[in-house]
Design an enzyme around this catalytic site. Structure first.
Site, PDB file in Angstrom:
ATOM      1  N   CYS A 103      21.142   6.420   7.985  1.00  0.00           N
ATOM      2  CA  CYS A 103      21.747   5.895   6.746  1.00  0.00           C
ATOM      3  C   CYS A 103      22.377   4.508   6.899  1.00  0.00           C
ATOM      4  O   CYS A 103      22.233   3.679   6.004  1.00  0.00           O
ATOM      5  CB  CYS A 103      22.775   6.866   6.197  1.00  0.00           C
ATOM      6  SG  CYS A 103      22.105   8.497   5.902  1.00  0.00           S
ATOM      7  N   CYS A 150      15.886  17.065  -4.088  1.00  0.00           N
ATOM      8  CA  CYS A 150      14.975  16.374  -3.174  1.00  0.00           C
ATOM      9  C   CYS A 150      13.796  15.772  -3.934  1.00  0.00           C
ATOM     10  O   CYS A 150      13.386  14.647  -3.648  1.00  0.00           O
ATOM     11  CB  CYS A 150      14.501  17.319  -2.067  1.00  0.00           C
ATOM     12  SG  CYS A 150      15.835  17.725  -0.922  1.00  0.00           S
ATOM     13  N   HIS A 163      27.467   7.511  13.201  1.00  0.00           N
ATOM     14  CA  HIS A 163      28.559   6.821  13.880  1.00  0.00           C
ATOM     15  C   HIS A 163      28.038   5.725  14.821  1.00  0.00           C
ATOM     16  O   HIS A 163      28.645   4.667  14.933  1.00  0.00           O
ATOM     17  CB  HIS A 163      29.357   7.883  14.658  1.00  0.00           C
ATOM     18  CG  HIS A 163      30.500   7.378  15.446  1.00  0.00           C
ATOM     19  ND1 HIS A 163      31.682   6.987  14.862  1.00  0.00           N
ATOM     20  CD2 HIS A 163      30.650   7.202  16.787  1.00  0.00           C
ATOM     21  CE1 HIS A 163      32.516   6.601  15.824  1.00  0.00           C
ATOM     22  NE2 HIS A 163      31.915   6.730  16.982  1.00  0.00           N
ATOM     23  N   CYS A 190      25.041  15.677   6.026  1.00  0.00           N
ATOM     24  CA  CYS A 190      24.093  16.438   5.210  1.00  0.00           C
ATOM     25  C   CYS A 190      22.715  16.623   5.847  1.00  0.00           C
ATOM     26  O   CYS A 190      21.902  17.366   5.318  1.00  0.00           O
ATOM     27  CB  CYS A 190      23.983  15.825   3.825  1.00  0.00           C
ATOM     28  SG  CYS A 190      22.999  14.321   3.749  1.00  0.00           S
ATOM     29  N   CYS A 216      27.547   2.725  12.561  1.00  0.00           N
ATOM     30  CA  CYS A 216      28.362   2.666  11.344  1.00  0.00           C
ATOM     31  C   CYS A 216      28.918   1.265  11.089  1.00  0.00           C
ATOM     32  O   CYS A 216      29.332   0.564  12.006  1.00  0.00           O
ATOM     33  CB  CYS A 216      29.519   3.650  11.453  1.00  0.00           C
ATOM     34  SG  CYS A 216      30.533   3.645   9.959  1.00  0.00           S
ATOM     35  N   CYS A 260      35.408  12.442   8.558  1.00  0.00           N
ATOM     36  CA  CYS A 260      34.045  11.887   8.595  1.00  0.00           C
ATOM     37  C   CYS A 260      33.209  12.576   9.687  1.00  0.00           C
ATOM     38  O   CYS A 260      33.638  12.705  10.830  1.00  0.00           O
ATOM     39  CB  CYS A 260      34.100  10.386   8.871  1.00  0.00           C
ATOM     40  SG  CYS A 260      32.462   9.651   8.923  1.00  0.00           S
ATOM     41  N   CYS A 293      31.074  10.592   5.692  1.00  0.00           N
ATOM     42  CA  CYS A 293      29.799  11.295   5.877  1.00  0.00           C
ATOM     43  C   CYS A 293      30.109  12.793   5.973  1.00  0.00           C
ATOM     44  O   CYS A 293      31.025  13.195   6.686  1.00  0.00           O
ATOM     45  CB  CYS A 293      29.134  10.806   7.171  1.00  0.00           C
ATOM     46  SG  CYS A 293      27.717  11.805   7.681  1.00  0.00           S
ATOM     47  N   CYS A 310      20.491  16.016   2.317  1.00  0.00           N
ATOM     48  CA  CYS A 310      20.891  16.737   1.106  1.00  0.00           C
ATOM     49  C   CYS A 310      21.311  15.709   0.078  1.00  0.00           C
ATOM     50  O   CYS A 310      22.473  15.447  -0.088  1.00  0.00           O
ATOM     51  CB  CYS A 310      22.024  17.715   1.419  1.00  0.00           C
ATOM     52  SG  CYS A 310      22.376  18.856   0.070  1.00  0.00           S
ATOM     53  N   CYS A 364      26.930   6.368   1.617  1.00  0.00           N
ATOM     54  CA  CYS A 364      28.211   7.073   1.582  1.00  0.00           C
ATOM     55  C   CYS A 364      29.360   6.226   2.128  1.00  0.00           C
ATOM     56  O   CYS A 364      30.350   5.963   1.444  1.00  0.00           O
ATOM     57  CB  CYS A 364      28.111   8.385   2.357  1.00  0.00           C
ATOM     58  SG  CYS A 364      26.749   9.414   1.791  1.00  0.00           S
ATOM     59  N   CYS A 409      17.888  22.331   2.834  1.00  0.00           N
ATOM     60  CA  CYS A 409      17.674  23.756   2.489  1.00  0.00           C
ATOM     61  C   CYS A 409      16.352  24.254   3.067  1.00  0.00           C
ATOM     62  O   CYS A 409      16.301  25.320   3.687  1.00  0.00           O
ATOM     63  CB  CYS A 409      17.660  23.964   0.971  1.00  0.00           C
ATOM     64  SG  CYS A 409      19.237  23.688   0.171  1.00  0.00           S
ATOM     65  N   CYS A 457      17.876  22.715  -5.591  1.00  0.00           N
ATOM     66  CA  CYS A 457      18.532  22.176  -6.776  1.00  0.00           C
ATOM     67  C   CYS A 457      17.662  21.130  -7.438  1.00  0.00           C
ATOM     68  O   CYS A 457      18.107  20.473  -8.367  1.00  0.00           O
ATOM     69  CB  CYS A 457      19.877  21.582  -6.391  1.00  0.00           C
ATOM     70  SG  CYS A 457      19.753  20.034  -5.482  1.00  0.00           S
ATOM     71  N   CYS A 463      38.224   3.162   9.070  1.00  0.00           N
ATOM     72  CA  CYS A 463      37.421   4.240   9.659  1.00  0.00           C
ATOM     73  C   CYS A 463      37.941   5.575   9.128  1.00  0.00           C
ATOM     74  O   CYS A 463      39.143   5.786   9.020  1.00  0.00           O
ATOM     75  CB  CYS A 463      37.543   4.203  11.182  1.00  0.00           C
ATOM     76  SG  CYS A 463      36.894   5.704  11.964  1.00  0.00           S
TER      77      CYS A 463
HETATM   78  S1  SF4 Z   1      33.730   5.953   9.401  1.00  0.00           S
HETATM   79 FE1  SF4 Z   1      32.797   7.785  10.374  1.00  0.00          FE
HETATM   80  S2  SF4 Z   1      30.836   7.102  11.192  1.00  0.00           S
HETATM   81 FE2  SF4 Z   1      32.065   5.256  10.696  1.00  0.00          FE
HETATM   82  S3  SF4 Z   1      33.120   4.708  12.617  1.00  0.00           S
HETATM   83 FE3  SF4 Z   1      34.517   6.015  11.490  1.00  0.00          FE
HETATM   84  S4  SF4 Z   1      34.012   8.097  12.215  1.00  0.00           S
HETATM   85 FE4  SF4 Z   1      32.317   6.801  12.825  1.00  0.00          FE
HETATM   86  S1  SF4 Z   2      26.404  12.515   4.265  1.00  0.00           S
HETATM   87 FE1  SF4 Z   2      26.002  11.354   6.139  1.00  0.00          FE
HETATM   88  S2  SF4 Z   2      23.882  11.897   6.676  1.00  0.00           S
HETATM   89 FE2  SF4 Z   2      24.188  12.486   4.549  1.00  0.00          FE
HETATM   90  S3  SF4 Z   2      23.505  10.711   3.377  1.00  0.00           S
HETATM   91 FE3  SF4 Z   2      25.717  10.445   3.678  1.00  0.00          FE
HETATM   92  S4  SF4 Z   2      25.896   9.210   5.529  1.00  0.00           S
HETATM   93 FE4  SF4 Z   2      23.791  10.012   5.472  1.00  0.00          FE
END
Ligand code: SF4
Ligand code: SF4
Lengths: 305, 494
Positions: free
Chosen positions: A267, A45, A229, A289, A232, A258, A286, A189, A279, A151, A42, A252
């Site tokens: 991230c 990237c 996670h 990706c 996080c 998630c 999340c 992604c 995100c 991809c 797309c 959460c």
């Molecule tokens: S928001 Fe998602 S990554 Fe963050 S603690 Fe909860 S489950 Fe884990």
């Molecule tokens: S979807 Fe998850 S792995 Fe992808 S950029 Fe967001 S937090 Fe990072």
């Protein structure tokens, strides 16, 4: 070099290119020919990689990506001035002249159905050249292949079920064509600019990374060893039992599907777009990706699996 | 002797597009435009959770993901009966607005400018077609240094989107019913400072550069006129009216035909596949459309379908928005900016239908939008909700109409058993780069190429300038495949 505000400083041409002109004179600079091809992708990237801040994208494409190391972007269809044969000839010429020395960057999956006829790039004698054919031509002579984005690495969205074009990631295509060249996957992604720059730097400064530095999915461990996670910023909500039950609630996001617990990426500590956000910091679950299973193994994206 | 000119791939556009033109006596007499990548997104969406469409459809295009996020979210809002709260509406506008700015600056400097300013002598600036570069060396150098400056400044626009969308490309926070992000003062501050920097760049660098090029390449305000019918769905919601046709938008919805403004009835849109590589069938509305590839179809030369409004081709994009919003003074700021630029260049309104007109319209809407966003961001209300909750119905249908940076973007969904039964998107580039239809009417880009001057068929730079003025985005045009067989209509050469 930082750009001053547009109103006060329009950097003159010679200054904009000074580092590069200087570099051309110094013989210590190592030069690397690059072919960057976009297949079934797309363009996200490429757009993401040009968001790099250290080094700046100007450093990456116009002078030195690292002090003393310079990339020559001989082919990149979105950025290059040439078009038509002029552009594809530049790719072929690079592969011929720099056999074994160029880095081949692949963005996007490669359609393989019916000999790859769903995706073509350029034509020869009135006949379109398939992306699969470009892989056959350009992969064998590369020093290394960087598969940029999910991809290219694993098929990603382009290969999502029912995968009508039978698209595949780079490694699978090379296996299919019996081509043996080192591939480093830089998924996402899109792919984060830091992951790209860091992987390029790893190759330029230390050579092809040995197996121990890569995980089972061909990604550099320094970026992809831990899950989202693990680190996080919403872990305190999890510990306190505060869960978001609908979009826009803070807590959460386990109940909103998630995929942080199943997703390997840094991230939470790296963040996105110069660190302005990411995100989960935007209370968006999340979606995993960077994983080989994206998106199918993570669907439905907003349901707990 | 008519000569065939092939430009494939046309670089410096998003994605893969090939152009074939027949040149006779120095002019284009026939043109074909073919998309060369088929990704099959509609098939990929079938059977998935409807909520996932917002994430999946963004991956049509990494250059304008925000537009797909918004069209898809509005399509689901419509299907699920959701009205986003004040903050949801404002924040969606900010995410999209920042992406317009990013996209337009990137297009002008990184995709189009090298057609007019000679770049330096190293890759990716060489090799190149030696066009009739006319700018004085000093001006060319300035523009190339702005190319470099623009690389950095467009990144700030992306950061602005990410402040509210989580990340860019591919917004994480846009969902049916609104957005997920919690509004906070630090986000507003971060956004405002970047916007200030961008507005300075737009006013003092981008617009002056476009005016300079338009003045020097004056013949290009006659070249590439196109079909002169314009369509825009409008963008940037200013109220929460659930019916999209009654909603007030900053850029309003409408058509312009024969210089007059007319309403849009989405029921009159059809897609024609006569020359597209899909199973032959009569033109159908996108909500009833199916996507069945027929890779061997006789007469096919593109994998783009041909969208038509009441059977006619329409140009979409910044020029279409300029036409719709300056007719009846629908957007006074944009109308005024256009009049001012035309007066400065001593051009007439008809000159807007041209290569330079498209560049001007794009630059001026960037300014008008960036100015408005400075007010919008201050409308965010702390401690107020950003989304309404949803319940997934067993069956529903929805439509999302929204202008992407490149023009009219429509998403249509039907839901059955809480899954996506059908999903269709008609994207801006499908309108602009569409092939001929069943009545042998060319698509807007094809029509704009007709009559174009090509002195040297080996160096058809005018064609590239015309096509790039539309800012085609083939990554987006999800229906494309390979031009196989390359039926070049030698029969049509006169
Ligand atoms: S928001 Fe998602 S990554 Fe963050 S603690 Fe909860 S489950 Fe884990
Ligand atoms: S979807 Fe998850 S792995 Fe992808 S950029 Fe967001 S937090 Fe990072």
């Amino acid at each position: 070099m930082r750009w001053a505000s547009a109103a006060t400083a329009l950097t003159p041409f010679h200054e904009a290119f000074l580092p590069r002109l200087g570099a051309a004179l110094a013989d210590a600079v190592k030069e690397y020919p690059i072919i960057w091809m976009q297949h079934s992708a797309c363009s996200g990237c490429s757009v993401s990689v040009i968001n790099t801040i250290h080094p700046s994208i100007k450093n990456v494409i116009l002078d030195q990506i690292l002090p003393g190391h310079q990339l020559f972007l001989n082919y990149h269809s979105t950025l290059m001035a040439a078009a038509g044969h002029l552009s594809t000839d530049a790719a072929m010429e690079t592969a011929r002249k720099h056999k074994g020395k160029y880095v081949f960057i692949v963005e996007g999956a490669i359609p393989t159905r019916d000999g790859g006829i769903d995706g073509t790039l350029g034509e020869e004698d009135g006949k379109p050249v398939t992306m699969l054919e470009w892989m056959r031509r350009l992969a064998p002579g590369a020093m290394a292949i960087l598969a940029v984005g999910t991809c290219a690495a694993y098929g990603g969205i382009s290969a999502a079920a029912p995968n009508p074009t039978e698209s595949k990631g780079v490694r699978d295509v090379l296996r299919m064509l019996s081509i043996n060249v080192p591939v480093i996957n830089i998924p996402g992604c899109p792919c984060h600019p830091d992951w790209f720059i860091g992987t390029v730097a790893r190759v330029l400064l230390y050579g092809i990374p040995p197996a121990k530095d890569l995980d089972e999915h061909g990604r550099l461990k320094i970026y992809f060893a831990k899950t989202v996670h693990n680190r996080c910023i919403f872990r305190d909500y999890l510990d306190d039992g505060v869960f978001a039950s609908k979009f826009g609630e803070v807590g959460c996001m386990m109940e909103l599907g998630c995929k942080g617990p199943f997703t390997h990426a840094d991230c939470p500590i790296r963040q996105w777009n110069s660190g302005v956000n990411w995100c989960i910091n935007a209370s968006a679950p999340c979606i995993g990706c960077t994983e080989p299973g994206f998106p199918d193994a993570h669907s439905p994206l907003y349901q707990r699996r | 002797m008519p000569q065939k000119v092939i430009l494939d791939p046309l670089t410096r556009i998003e994605g893969h597009l090939g152009i074939e033109a027949v040149v006779d006596n120095g002019r284009v007499v026939d043109a074909r435009c073919s998309g060369t990548l088929y990704r099959g997104f509609e098939q990929i969406l079938i059977g998935r959770d409807p909520l996932d469409a917002v994430q999946i459809t963004q991956r049509f295009c990494g250059v304008c993901p925000a537009a797909h996020a918004l069209a898809s979210a509005q399509c689901l809002d419509n299907a699920l009966g959701l009205v986003p709260p004040h903050n949801g509406r404002v924040i969606r506008n900010l995410i999209q607005g920042a992406n317009y700015i990013q996209s337009h600056i990137l297009h002008f400097y990184h995709l189009a400018a090298l057609d007019y300013a000679r770049g330096p002598e190293f890759p990716p600036f060489i090799p190149r077609f030696e066009a009739d570069y006319r700018l004085p060396a000093k001006v060319s150098q300035d523009i190339v240094s702005h190319y470099v400056q623009a690389l950095h400044i467009r990144l700030k626009a992306h950061e602005m989107s990410a402040v509210f969308s989580g990340k860019m490309p591919h917004c994480a926070s846009v969902v049916p019913g609104g957005v997920t992000v919690t509004p906070a003062v630090d986000k507003v501050t971060t956004f405002l400072w970047r916007l200030k920097e961008l507005r300075e760049f737009i006013d003092n660098v981008y617009i002056p550069d476009v005016l300079t090029i338009a003045a020097v390449y004056r013949d290009y305000s006659e070249i590439g006129r196109g079909c002169r019918r314009f369509l825009s769905y409008g963008a940037f919601d200013l109220d929460s009216e659930p019916d999209v046709q009654k909603r007030t938008r900053f850029f309003q919805m409408g058509r312009v035909v024969d210089g007059r403004r007319a309403p849009v009835d989405p029921g009159r849109i059809t897609e024609d596949v006569r020359h597209a590589w899909y199973r032959e069938r009569p033109p159908a509305h996108p909500s009833r459309e199916t996507t069945e590839p027929d890779r061997k179809k006789a007469g096919g030369y593109s994998w783009l379908k041909a969208p038509r409004y009441e059977g006619l081709a329409y140009e979409v994009g910044p020029l279409a928005r300029a036409m719709v919003n300056s007719a009846d003074n629908a957007n006074p700021a944009l109308a005024k900016a256009l009049d001012g630029a035309l007066a400065q260049l001593r051009l007439r309104r008809e000159n807007l239908c041209s290569v330079m007109g498209r560049h001007l319209a794009r630059a001026l809407e960037t300014k008008v939008l960036a100015d408005a966003m400075a007010d919008w961001v201050l409308q965010i209300k702390l401690d107020e909700p950003v989304a309404v909750g949803h319940k997934l119905p067993e069956a529903a249908a929805g439509m999302g109409l929204w202008d992407a940076p490149r023009g009219a973007l429509g998403h249509w969904i039907s839901i059955r058993n809480q899954k996506i039964e059908r999903y269709q998107a008609v994207v801006p580039t499908t309108w602009n780069a569409s092939p001929h239809d069943g009545k042998e009417q060319p698509g807007p880009i094809e029509e704009a190429l007709l009559g174009a001057p090509v002195e040297d068929p080996a160096n058809p730079f005018a064609l590239a300038r015309i096509v790039r003025s539309f800012d085609p985005c083939i990554a987006c045009a999800v229906h494309l495949v390979t031009p196989r067989g390359r039926l070049l209509a030698s029969a049509r050469i006169v």
